[in-house]
Design a protein around this motif. Structure first.
Motif, PDB file in Angstrom:
ATOM      1  N   ARG A 149      -6.289  -8.744 -50.768  1.00 17.49           N
ATOM      2  CA  ARG A 149      -6.449  -7.924 -52.059  1.00 17.49           C
ATOM      3  C   ARG A 149      -7.173  -8.302 -53.213  1.00 17.49           C
ATOM      4  O   ARG A 149      -8.063  -7.547 -53.732  1.00 17.49           O
ATOM      5  N   SER A 150      -6.973  -9.568 -53.869  1.00 19.17           N
ATOM      6  CA  SER A 150      -7.552  -9.911 -54.822  1.00 19.17           C
ATOM      7  C   SER A 150      -8.962 -10.051 -54.579  1.00 19.17           C
ATOM      8  O   SER A 150      -9.989  -9.797 -55.395  1.00 19.17           O
ATOM      9  N   GLU A 153     -10.601  -6.628 -54.665  1.00 17.83           N
ATOM     10  CA  GLU A 153     -10.965  -6.304 -56.054  1.00 17.83           C
ATOM     11  C   GLU A 153     -12.085  -6.829 -56.601  1.00 17.83           C
ATOM     12  O   GLU A 153     -12.974  -6.183 -57.329  1.00 17.83           O
ATOM     13  N   ARG A 154     -12.504  -8.198 -56.376  1.00 15.18           N
ATOM     14  CA  ARG A 154     -13.476  -8.802 -57.148  1.00 15.18           C
ATOM     15  C   ARG A 154     -14.910  -8.425 -56.309  1.00 15.18           C
ATOM     16  O   ARG A 154     -15.728  -8.083 -57.232  1.00 15.18           O
ATOM     17  N   ARG A 156     -15.685  -5.254 -55.292  1.00 14.59           N
ATOM     18  CA  ARG A 156     -15.635  -3.956 -55.849  1.00 14.59           C
ATOM     19  C   ARG A 156     -16.446  -3.852 -57.194  1.00 14.59           C
ATOM     20  O   ARG A 156     -17.161  -3.492 -57.762  1.00 14.59           O
ATOM     21  N   SER A 157     -15.593  -5.113 -57.917  1.00 13.16           N
ATOM     22  CA  SER A 157     -16.024  -4.994 -59.413  1.00 13.16           C
ATOM     23  C   SER A 157     -17.270  -6.032 -59.902  1.00 13.16           C
ATOM     24  O   SER A 157     -18.265  -5.634 -60.685  1.00 13.16           O
ATOM     25  N   GLU A 202      -8.821  -0.899 -47.887  1.00 13.05           N
ATOM     26  CA  GLU A 202      -9.481  -1.210 -49.195  1.00 13.05           C
ATOM     27  C   GLU A 202     -10.617  -0.489 -49.113  1.00 13.05           C
ATOM     28  O   GLU A 202     -11.024   0.061 -50.317  1.00 13.05           O
TER      29      GLU A 202
END
Length: 360
Positions: A149-150, A153-154, A156-157, A202
């Motif tokens: 999950r982390s 998120e990275r 996408r960012s 995700e």
């Protein structure tokens, strides 16, 4: 003409024959010409050739019709002309070595501007041949859902929303259900099945929002004919096939995203670090596939703009069809896997209690 990376095989012979002898574009005109000669000069030898040529025409038309229907139903009868490989963001799990590395290499060979994101626990084992590529690497234990999950998120960012996902990472332990540890089973199921589900979860929302994207799964013939010692691995590949089929219906009927594509490859044994040995089956019928053969098929699928089911070698399609036949006959086919001389131990080291990957 009749050779491949795997040597002379049934596929390497059948493919060109299909392109020539069973191609209606070629056989229909030939049949019309022969029919004209037979009508004009009934006593010539053209009549002898007319029947087999007409048989080839019929077979070719039926095969082409089947291919057309397969393609259209798999893609909801809609096309997507918005693919721009300068802008697509491609995630490849297990992209450090083997099939994943081949996928990345072939993507960059087609367009070095494509943004590629490799997710793997193993260090990146290759470097791009092209200059100024847009390649990102994220180390992640995909069996750890929090780390997954982390990492997403990275991505996408730092990179953007992926439009293509190659669910390629996998591991195999090569032990029986009774002899394997809890960790063996948990690591296999979490990496091979739960991780692809979570990655789809995700990245699908943005694909659905745009009605544009492609998810590709590296599957296995073991989901159809599972040999001994890889029951957990085969179960994850059967689950991957179920995921593929269920997502097809969800995207069309629930999320109204008919242009988001789905592809799965049903592959036999591949020459990677996961296995070693030989199958004791003639290479002509069931060759050990080269990683570039698999990578090429997957990249060609995503570049086509259409989802599909890839059978390599072609015999896998026959095996899948036989699954619905008499159980006794299919059992005979499955018993043949006992002759395999394959070491399924793979390259990973796993904590026997927790299933945590210690080394990839």
């Amino acid at each position: 003409m009749f050779t491949s990376r795997e040597g002379v095989t049934l596929d390497s012979i059948a493919a060109p024959l299909r392109r020539w002898l069973l191609n209606p574009v070629l056989t229909v005109p030939a049949a019309l010409v022969l029919s004209g000669f037979a009508t004009a000069t009934p006593n010539t030898d053209s009549i002898k050739f007319l029947v087999p040529v007409c048989a080839l025409v019929l077979a070719g038309v039926l095969l082409s019709l089947n291919d057309y229907l397969d393609k259209q139903f798999a893609n909801n009868w809609v096309s997507d002309n918005t693919w721009n490989w300068d802008e697509e963001i491609v995630v490849v799990t297990g992209g450090s070595v083997g099939i994943g590395a081949s996928i990345c290499d072939q993507l960059l060979a087609r367009n070095s501007r494509t943004r590629i994101v490799v997710i793997d626990y193993a260090p990146l084992g290759w470097q791009p041949k092209q200059e100024e590529t847009r390649l990102s690497y994220y180390q992640c234990d995909l069996s750890d859902s929090n780390a997954l999950r982390s990492t997403c998120e990275r991505i996408r960012s730092e990179v953007g929303h992926p439009t293509v996902l190659f669910n390629n990472a996998g591991l195999v332990r090569g032990v029986s259900i009774m002899d394997g540890s809890y960790g063996d089973i948990e690591a296999t199921v979490r990496t091979n099945l739960i991780a692809p589900m979570l990655l789809a979860k995700e990245f699908l929302p943005e694909m659905v929002k745009r009605d544009h994207g492609h998810i590709l799964h590296t599957g296995s013939l073991s989901c159809v004919t599972p040999p001994a010692l890889i029951a957990d691995y085969a179960a994850t590949k059967a689950g991957l096939l179920a995921l593929h089929k269920a997502l097809q219906l969800e995207l069309k009927n629930i999320h109204n995203a008919p242009r988001v594509r789905l592809t799965i490859g049903i592959f036999s044994f591949i020459r990677t670090a996961l296995i070693s040995g030989h199958t004791n089956v003639p290479n002509f019928l069931l060759p050990l596939l080269h990683v570039d053969t698999v990578g090429e098929a997957m990249v060609s699928a995503v570049y086509s703009g259409y989802g599909s089911t890839i059978y390599l070698p072609g015999f896998n399609r026959v095996a899948s069809t036989l699954r619905g036949g008499p159980e006794w006959f299919f059992r005979i086919l499955r018993e043949a896997t006992a002759n395999f001389r394959i070491n399924f131990r793979g390259r990973h080291e796993v904590d026997s209690q927790t299933g945590k990957i210690l080394k990839a």
